[in-house]
Enzyme design. Structure first.
Site, short mmCIF file in Angstrom:
data_model
loop_
_atom_site.label_atom_id
_atom_site.label_comp_id
_atom_site.label_asym_id
_atom_site.label_seq_id
_atom_site.Cartn_x
_atom_site.Cartn_y
_atom_site.Cartn_z
N THR A 8 0.83 -1.20 0.00
CA THR A 8 0.00 0.00 0.00
C THR A 8 0.86 1.25 0.00
OG1 THR A 8 -1.76 1.23 1.12
CG2 THR A 8 -0.22 0.06 2.55
N ASN A 10 -0.75 4.08 0.98
CA ASN A 10 -1.58 4.94 1.82
C ASN A 10 -1.11 4.80 3.28
OD1 ASN A 10 -3.70 5.71 3.61
ND2 ASN A 10 -5.18 5.57 1.95
N GLY A 12 -2.26 5.90 6.09
CA GLY A 12 -3.31 5.61 7.07
C GLY A 12 -3.60 4.12 7.12
N LYS A 13 -3.74 3.54 5.93
CA LYS A 13 -3.97 2.09 5.83
C LYS A 13 -2.79 1.31 6.39
CE LYS A 13 -6.29 1.21 1.47
NZ LYS A 13 -6.02 0.56 0.17
N ASP A 67 -7.91 -3.42 -0.67
CA ASP A 67 -8.65 -2.47 -1.49
C ASP A 67 -9.94 -2.18 -0.75
OD1 ASP A 67 -8.36 -0.99 -4.05
OD2 ASP A 67 -10.40 -1.74 -4.31
N PHE A 146 -8.09 8.50 9.01
CA PHE A 146 -7.66 9.06 7.71
C PHE A 146 -8.85 9.03 6.76
CE2 PHE A 146 -7.48 5.21 5.05
CZ PHE A 146 -7.53 4.22 6.01
N TYR A 148 -12.04 9.26 4.69
CA TYR A 148 -13.41 9.73 4.94
C TYR A 148 -13.83 9.58 6.41
CZ TYR A 148 -13.83 9.38 -0.19
OH TYR A 148 -13.65 9.53 -1.54
N ASP A 149 -12.90 9.20 7.29
CA ASP A 149 -13.25 8.92 8.69
C ASP A 149 -14.07 10.02 9.38
OD1 ASP A 149 -12.23 6.40 8.67
OD2 ASP A 149 -10.40 6.86 9.79
N LYS A 169 -11.74 1.66 16.52
CA LYS A 169 -11.93 1.55 15.07
C LYS A 169 -11.51 0.16 14.61
CE LYS A 169 -10.89 3.27 10.49
NZ LYS A 169 -9.98 3.98 9.58
P1 ITT Z 1 -3.30 1.74 -1.93
O1 ITT Z 1 -4.07 1.31 -3.15
O2 ITT Z 1 -1.89 2.11 -2.21
O3 ITT Z 1 -3.44 0.77 -0.79
P2 ITT Z 1 -5.29 3.86 -1.85
O4 ITT Z 1 -5.56 5.01 -0.92
O5 ITT Z 1 -5.20 4.17 -3.32
O6 ITT Z 1 -3.96 3.12 -1.36
P3 ITT Z 1 -7.69 2.30 -2.34
O7 ITT Z 1 -7.54 2.35 -3.80
O8 ITT Z 1 -8.08 1.00 -1.68
O9 ITT Z 1 -6.36 2.74 -1.57
O10 ITT Z 1 -8.72 3.43 -1.93
C1 ITT Z 1 -9.37 3.42 -0.73
C2 ITT Z 1 -9.82 4.81 -0.39
O11 ITT Z 1 -11.02 4.67 0.42
C3 ITT Z 1 -8.79 5.52 0.49
O12 ITT Z 1 -7.96 6.36 -0.24
C4 ITT Z 1 -9.66 6.29 1.46
O13 ITT Z 1 -9.98 7.53 0.90
C5 ITT Z 1 -10.92 5.43 1.57
N1 ITT Z 1 -10.85 4.55 2.76
C6 ITT Z 1 -10.56 3.23 2.80
N2 ITT Z 1 -10.55 2.79 4.07
C7 ITT Z 1 -10.81 3.85 4.84
C8 ITT Z 1 -10.91 4.04 6.23
O14 ITT Z 1 -10.70 3.07 7.09
N3 ITT Z 1 -11.20 5.27 6.67
C9 ITT Z 1 -11.39 6.29 5.81
N4 ITT Z 1 -11.29 6.22 4.50
C10 ITT Z 1 -11.00 4.99 3.99
#
Ligand code: ITT
Length: 192
Positions: A8, A10, A12-13, A67, A146, A148-149, A169
């Site tokens: 990932t 991201n 936050g993830k 995802d 992070f 939309y939380d 969470k």
């Molecule tokens: P990776 O593909 O590199 O993992 P990404 O941010 O592009 O990162 P996604 O394509 O899976 O990941 O998009 C998921 C989006 O959904 C993410 O960017 C957030 O905006 C939102 N999201 C997912 N889980 C969330 C959470 O627990 N809290 C808040 N927003 C979340």
């Protein structure tokens, strides 16, 4: 210990995934920043498998991908798999969602997460989905988490994800539920 690449970009993830994987027999390694996978799938499952498979193949190690996204009922499930592409920053994405929803009375939504783990040859070893129902507020609340939380409200807790502690969470979230579903197999695969 077997190396597991966390696929990932991201932060936050990443923080949440590291917490779920702590204590298991894996040596966690971050995905190289330059290695990016295009999310061409139409579903969370397709995109999770795509990311895990391609990062596993590119690194020659086991890889785990998430995802996820937010499905809003009154917007026919949008932004869904496009949640990350809905705007440039978290603030832009939240603003766009609130604008599109306007004064709509039906604020029902759900977060969905699919986790996939791929073997070094790119084949998928494990996959699980988690869903967390909630509602979209009219304005953001809280400073944790992070994405939309701050606008995702869980009625049972009377809190947004951004107002919850990370432990809270973790127990309730879509990602938490996907990891709970994977837990027994994760233990097995990691100790092989
Ligand atoms: P990776 O593909 O590199 O993992 P990404 O941010 O592009 O990162 P996604 O394509 O899976 O990941 O998009 C998921 C989006 O959904 C993410 O960017 C957030 O905006 C939102 N999201 C997912 N889980 C969330 C959470 O627990 N809290 C808040 N927003 C979340």
């Amino acid at each position: 210990m077997t190396v597991l690449v966390v696929a990932t970009g991201n932060p936050g993830k990443l923080k949440e995934m590291q917490a779920y994987l702590a204590g298991l027999e894996w040596e966690l390694v971050l995905k190289p920043e330059t290695l990016e996978v295009e999310e061409t799938g139409a579903t969370f499952a397709e995109n999770a498998c795509l990311k895990a498979s391609q990062i596993a193949l590119a690194t020659g190690e086991w890889a785990i991908a998430d995802d996820s996204g937010l499905e809003v009922e009154a917007l026919d499930g949008a932004p869904g798999v496009y949640s990350a592409r809905y705007g440039k920053t978290d603030t832009d994405r939240i603003e766009r969602l609130l604008n599109e929803l306007g004064n709509e009375l039906n604020r029902d939504a759900q977060f969905v997460c699919v986790i996939a783990i791929a073997r070094p040859d790119g084949t998928i070893a494990l996959q699980a989905e988690g869903v967390c129902p909630g509602r979209i507020l009219h304005s953001p609340r809280g400073s944790g988490g992070f994405g939309y939380d701050p606008i995702f409200y869980v009625p049972e807790q009377r809190l947004t994800f951004a107002e919850m502690s990370s432990d809270q969470k973790r127990l309730l979230s879509h990602r938490g539920k996907a990891f709970q579903a994977l837990a027994p197999q994760l233990q097995q695969v990691s100790s092989q």
